[in-house]
Scaffold this motif. Structure first.
Motif, PDB file in Angstrom:
ATOM      1  N   PHE A  23       0.826  -1.199   0.000  1.00 28.01           N
ATOM      2  CA  PHE A  23       0.000   0.000   0.000  1.00 28.01           C
ATOM      3  C   PHE A  23       0.872   1.265   0.000  1.00 28.01           C
ATOM      4  O   PHE A  23       0.697   2.164  -0.827  1.00 28.01           O
ATOM      5  CB  PHE A  23      -0.918  -0.031   1.222  1.00 28.01           C
ATOM      6  CG  PHE A  23      -1.944   1.051   1.260  1.00 28.01           C
ATOM      7  CD1 PHE A  23      -2.861   1.206   0.226  1.00 28.01           C
ATOM      8  CD2 PHE A  23      -2.019   1.918   2.341  1.00 28.01           C
ATOM      9  CE1 PHE A  23      -3.827   2.208   0.271  1.00 28.01           C
ATOM     10  CE2 PHE A  23      -2.979   2.921   2.394  1.00 28.01           C
ATOM     11  CZ  PHE A  23      -3.879   3.066   1.357  1.00 28.01           C
ATOM     12  N   LEU A 149      -6.379  -5.840   0.844  1.00 25.92           N
ATOM     13  CA  LEU A 149      -5.747  -4.623   0.318  1.00 25.92           C
ATOM     14  C   LEU A 149      -6.566  -4.069  -0.851  1.00 25.92           C
ATOM     15  O   LEU A 149      -6.832  -2.861  -0.928  1.00 25.92           O
ATOM     16  CB  LEU A 149      -4.327  -4.965  -0.133  1.00 25.92           C
ATOM     17  CG  LEU A 149      -3.489  -3.834  -0.688  1.00 25.92           C
ATOM     18  CD1 LEU A 149      -3.178  -2.837   0.410  1.00 25.92           C
ATOM     19  CD2 LEU A 149      -2.186  -4.369  -1.281  1.00 25.92           C
ATOM     20  N   ALA A 153      -8.403  -0.406  -1.074  1.00 25.15           N
ATOM     21  CA  ALA A 153      -8.173   0.561  -2.147  1.00 25.15           C
ATOM     22  C   ALA A 153      -9.509   0.988  -2.755  1.00 25.15           C
ATOM     23  O   ALA A 153      -9.746   2.176  -3.006  1.00 25.15           O
ATOM     24  CB  ALA A 153      -7.259  -0.044  -3.207  1.00 25.15           C
ATOM     25  N   TRP A 163      -1.665  -0.058  -8.801  1.00 20.98           N
ATOM     26  CA  TRP A 163      -1.183  -0.866  -7.686  1.00 20.98           C
ATOM     27  C   TRP A 163      -0.338  -2.022  -8.183  1.00 20.98           C
ATOM     28  O   TRP A 163       0.403  -2.637  -7.429  1.00 20.98           O
ATOM     29  CB  TRP A 163      -2.359  -1.406  -6.861  1.00 20.98           C
ATOM     30  CG  TRP A 163      -3.142  -0.324  -6.205  1.00 20.98           C
ATOM     31  CD1 TRP A 163      -4.366   0.158  -6.591  1.00 20.98           C
ATOM     32  CD2 TRP A 163      -2.753   0.455  -5.070  1.00 20.98           C
ATOM     33  NE1 TRP A 163      -4.756   1.179  -5.760  1.00 20.98           N
ATOM     34  CE2 TRP A 163      -3.786   1.382  -4.820  1.00 20.98           C
ATOM     35  CE3 TRP A 163      -1.624   0.456  -4.237  1.00 20.98           C
ATOM     36  CZ2 TRP A 163      -3.740   2.302  -3.774  1.00 20.98           C
ATOM     37  CZ3 TRP A 163      -1.576   1.368  -3.199  1.00 20.98           C
ATOM     38  CH2 TRP A 163      -2.614   2.278  -2.978  1.00 20.98           C
TER      39      TRP A 163
END
Ligand SMILES: Cc1ncc(C[n+]2csc(CCOP(=O)(O)OP(=O)(O)O)c2C)c(N)n1
Lengths: 195, 585
Positions: A23, A149, A153, A163
């Motif tokens: 991240f 994750l 997002a 990403w």
């Protein structure tokens, strides 16, 4: 943009640190100033762990106090509630449905608080993600952290950012495809919830 | 310019490399450990090592400084207590090459037995102190500290906190400055700390501190950020970052990087520029007290308090009365304390001691301190590293007077702690004949801090093979007559050893040996214990071992296959043999 803050919480050994590493790398690649604070040591022996991530044009404090997080990403259900007071009034919780009993629960001293998200829901938008099941369906439970994750997002409205580069630069190449799929599956899970 | 996301510790390691430092030594301790762990990558130009303890690290690095190299030692805050002796005298002697002592403090005690404020050491030892406030400063300040150390002939305390050492922020890297060794010369008057030399060196030290304070008034490590004349804040380290966020935009700052000696002229000038002056610092009123003593009015501690970490919301609440916005859980959440891992070799020993309430247990600091927690609850004290043996000795001598029913005191510590400061305690027990059994829980690694090598593991920090010092041979050489080496996971053997040592009339020690499961690169054969619910009588005796893999549902024990490693401690405890082990491929 004002400085944004996310808190990643879970149980020692669950992979919160890898998720926050991807991240923060993604945020850095996108040109933001970033600070991230993690706690090592004693707590990692199966205790409750948290990582703070903050980003914006210029970030000062690596740390936030109660009432200041835009998002709490919980890798375990009860941990979401433990840290709920960190959420800002309009903060969002993204929570894995996973239940991991802690020592007092295993010892039979108290039950697992299965309905604990109800209270959280009364104050905050709370997105529950069946991250374990999703990871299993992709063939490897270990990618649960990257599913979460992706969900984070998406919940932050940052799902479309690049990403992939951060994932590519962080996970071993033989797990790349798996983790890219996990990330997208996490995003999709949140989109499904939102409609 | 490429930015790398680095923790403060990674940046300090990089700073050591770029500053041309050649010799680094440390003993691990959270939150300082990763500084040395990040140095072996530079081994071609920089030697790095794990020392047996912090005093050794400080002395070793100081020797390198005398010999003309730039050197650094690193430790956690309590490590500086161990290393204090050489550092206080090194201040009088001064340095050859730069001499940097990193102390990583732990406000809020995330992983420590206290939250002492090591800034006091800089004043007490009369050495310079720098305090970085983010990772870039961690890197840059190592270079600045080297310059200060050599320019002012003084050791430099490089003080971080958990949030500096373990927070990541962007860093721009530089090149290494090759510093050639200052040629070694015998300087008896400087480096031999005898009274006559110390008496000559003390006034020099005071003079150097005066020059250093003057430097602090103008140097770039201390800077003013003027945004208005209403409120001024003096801050350093991570407290500066919190205050930047908590105070209104028109607040002016005096951001300090060189915090001992404090630049009092600069502070006075800044105080004159603002109507209201705050000093914002974590833990003690280290700066505030000195600033007040200089006759400058300021506030801070009365509002911020001396306990635990600060954060921006806390500052806003305590200074401006703003209530934090979060809402607490409606129901209390069950706690999640850390526990010995499934398969931890320490479990068998503490389970055994829990069955012996007639024996006292003087524990120590390491993973095994978790033997004090429920349900094992098998420890009577834990003070500091090395204290396991020596506190036991004091307890035993006191109990001799009291006619206590306790048979003996078991002093317990780990292999890394034995080499750190346990050996002197083992000598004390033998020399002064205490009713104490020294027990070394040898899991063949420094576990608590994340698996570092030590003098008993046969490997060095840089990955080379090394002499493997035998704990039992050390004890034998001391004169222990019985040394019981036992596998703590074998409960019957462990129980026998404890009984034998408790009844023994000759000096007896126990080495409970089984390697930690988490040693990197260690191959473990995966096996699994399972409960036969038909046989289980729900007596919960297996739960008394405190294994995270065991829980109870419907009055039966169950074992989480994802956590179990098949150590069989629960199976050995089960009175009805309901638990069996299976090997997996
Ligand atoms: C003076 C001091 N230095 C360092 C530490 C950090 N620390 C706590 S436990 C420990 C190591 C313990 O290793 P060992 O004795 O082998 O026990 P294990 O954790 O492996 O069971 C260290 C380095 C400390 N608490 N005090």
């Amino acid at each position: 943009m004002n400085t944004k803050s996310a808190l990643l919480v879970g149980v020692g050994g669950q992979g919160t640190i890898l998720a926050s590493r991807i991240f923060t790398q993604g945020l850095l690649d996108a040109g933001w100033d970033v600070k991230m604070s993690e706690v090592h040591g004693m707590a990692q022996r199966g205790g409750s762990v948290s990582t703070q991530v903050r980003w914006g044009r210029q970030v000062f404090s690596p740390l936030i106090g109660p009432g200041a997080a835009d998002l709490v990403l919980a890798f375990e259900k009860m941990e979401a509630v433990r840290y709920q007071e960190y959420l800002a009034p309009d903060g969002i919780a993204v929570v894995s449905s996973l239940e991991i009993p802690s020592a007092p629960i295993s010892a039979g001293l108290c039950p697992y608080p299965s309905g604990c998200l109800d209270g959280l829901r009364r104050h905050h938008r709370c997105i529950e993600v069946k991250a374990g099941e999703i990871a299993q369906s992709l063939g490897n439970r270990k990618c649960m952290n990257v599913v979460l994750l992706g969900a984070m997002a998406e919940a932050l409205d940052m799902g479309a950012m690049d990403w992939e580069t951060a994932i590519r630069n962080t996970v071993p190449s033989r797990f790349l495809e798996l983790n890219l799929a996990a990330f997208q599956a996490g995003r999709a899970a949140v989109r499904g919830e939102a409609v | 310019m490429k930015r790398y996301l680095m923790s403060g510790n990674e940046a300090i390691a990089r700073g050591a490399y770029e500053a041309g430092i050649q010799v680094c030594s440390a003993y691990p301790g959270t939150p300082s450990t990763e500084i040395l762990e990040n140095l072996p990558q530079y081994r071609d130009v920089l030697y790095s090592e794990w020392a047996p303890n912090e005093k050794v690290a400080a002395e070793m690095a100081y020797g390198a400084s005398i010999a003309g190299a730039r050197s650094l030692c690193a430790m956690k805050h309590v490590g500086l207590n161990v290393a204090a002796d050489p550092i206080f005298s090194a201040a009088y002697n001064g340095v050859g090459g730069a001499y940097i002592v990193v102390t990583a403090d732990d406000p809020s005690m995330h992983s420590s037995q206290n939250e002492q404020d090591n800034r006091h050491y800089a004043r007490a030892a009369k050495i310079a102190m720098v305090e970085p406030s983010d990772s870039q400063e961690c890197l840059d300040f190592v270079k600045a500290a080297c310059w200060i150390s050599e320019e002012f002939d003084i050791p430099v305390l490089f003080r971080t906190t958990t949030r500096i050492s373990h927070s990541k922020s962007p860093v721009v890297l530089g090149e290494r400055e090759e510093v050639s060794l200052r040629p070694f010369q015998r300087k008896t008057g400087k480096y031999v700390a005898i009274p006559a030399n110390a008496a000559r060196n003390h006034p020099k030290l005071e003079e150097n501190l005066r020059r250093l304070e003057a430097y602090g008034n103008t140097c770039s490590l201390n800077r003013m950020e003027i945004h208005g004349s209403r409120i001024g804040v003096i801050a350093a380290s991570t407290a500066y970052q919190y205050a930047r966020e908590a105070f209104p935009a028109d607040t002016s700052f005096l951001k300090l990087g060189l915090t001992n000696p404090l630049p009092m002229d600069l502070i006075r000038r800044f105080a004159g520029m603002v109507e209201e002056l705050y000093v914002i610092e974590e833990l003690d009123d280290f700066m505030e007290q000195q600033i007040r003593a200089a006759g400058i009015a300021c506030k801070g501690k009365e509002q911020t308090g001396k306990l635990y970490e600060l954060n921006p919301q806390l500052l806003r609440q305590r200074i401006f009365g703003e209530e934090p916005g979060g809402c607490a859980p409606e129901e209390p959440v069950p706690s999640r304390p850390p526990a010995l891992c499934p398969g931890c070799p320490h479990r068998g020993f503490f389970y055994t001691m829990a069955q012996h309430p007639d024996l006292l247990v003087s524990g120590d600091i390491g993973c095994y301190t978790l033997g004090a927690s429920e349900p094992l609850n098998a420890m009577d004290s834990a003070l500091c590293m090395g204290g396991g043996f020596t506190v036991a000795m004091g307890m035993a001598k006191a109990l001799e007077f009291s006619g206590s029913p306790h048979r003996k005191v078991f002093g317990v510590l780990g292999d890394s702690t034995f080499f750190h400061s346990g050996m002197t305690g083992a000598a004390e027990i033998l020399y002064n004949q205490g009713q104490v059994v020294p027990v070394i829980l040898d899991n063949s690694i420094t576990g608590m801090t994340g698996h570092q090598d030590n003098p008993g593991t046969g490997r060095t920090l840089q990955g080379d093979m090394a002499a493997k010092i035998s704990i039992e041979k050390v004890l034998e050489a001391y004169g222990y007559e019985k040394i019981l080496v036992v596998d703590p996971q074998d409960l019957s053997a462990m129980g026998q050893a404890v009984e034998e040592a408790a009844d023994s009339t000759v000096p007896t020690a126990i080495v409970a040996r089984r390697p930690c499961l988490l040693i990197p690169g260690r191959k473990i054969q995966k096996s699994l214990c399972q409960v036969d619910p038909q046989v289980c009588i729900g007596c919960r005796k297996c739960g008394k071992a405190g294994c995270p893999a065991i829980s109870f549902r419907d009055k039966k024990a169950q074992i989480d296959p994802a956590q179990c490693v098949g150590c069989t401690v629960c199976a050995q405890i089960c009175p009805v043999h309901a638990i069996s082990k299976e090997d997996c491929e």
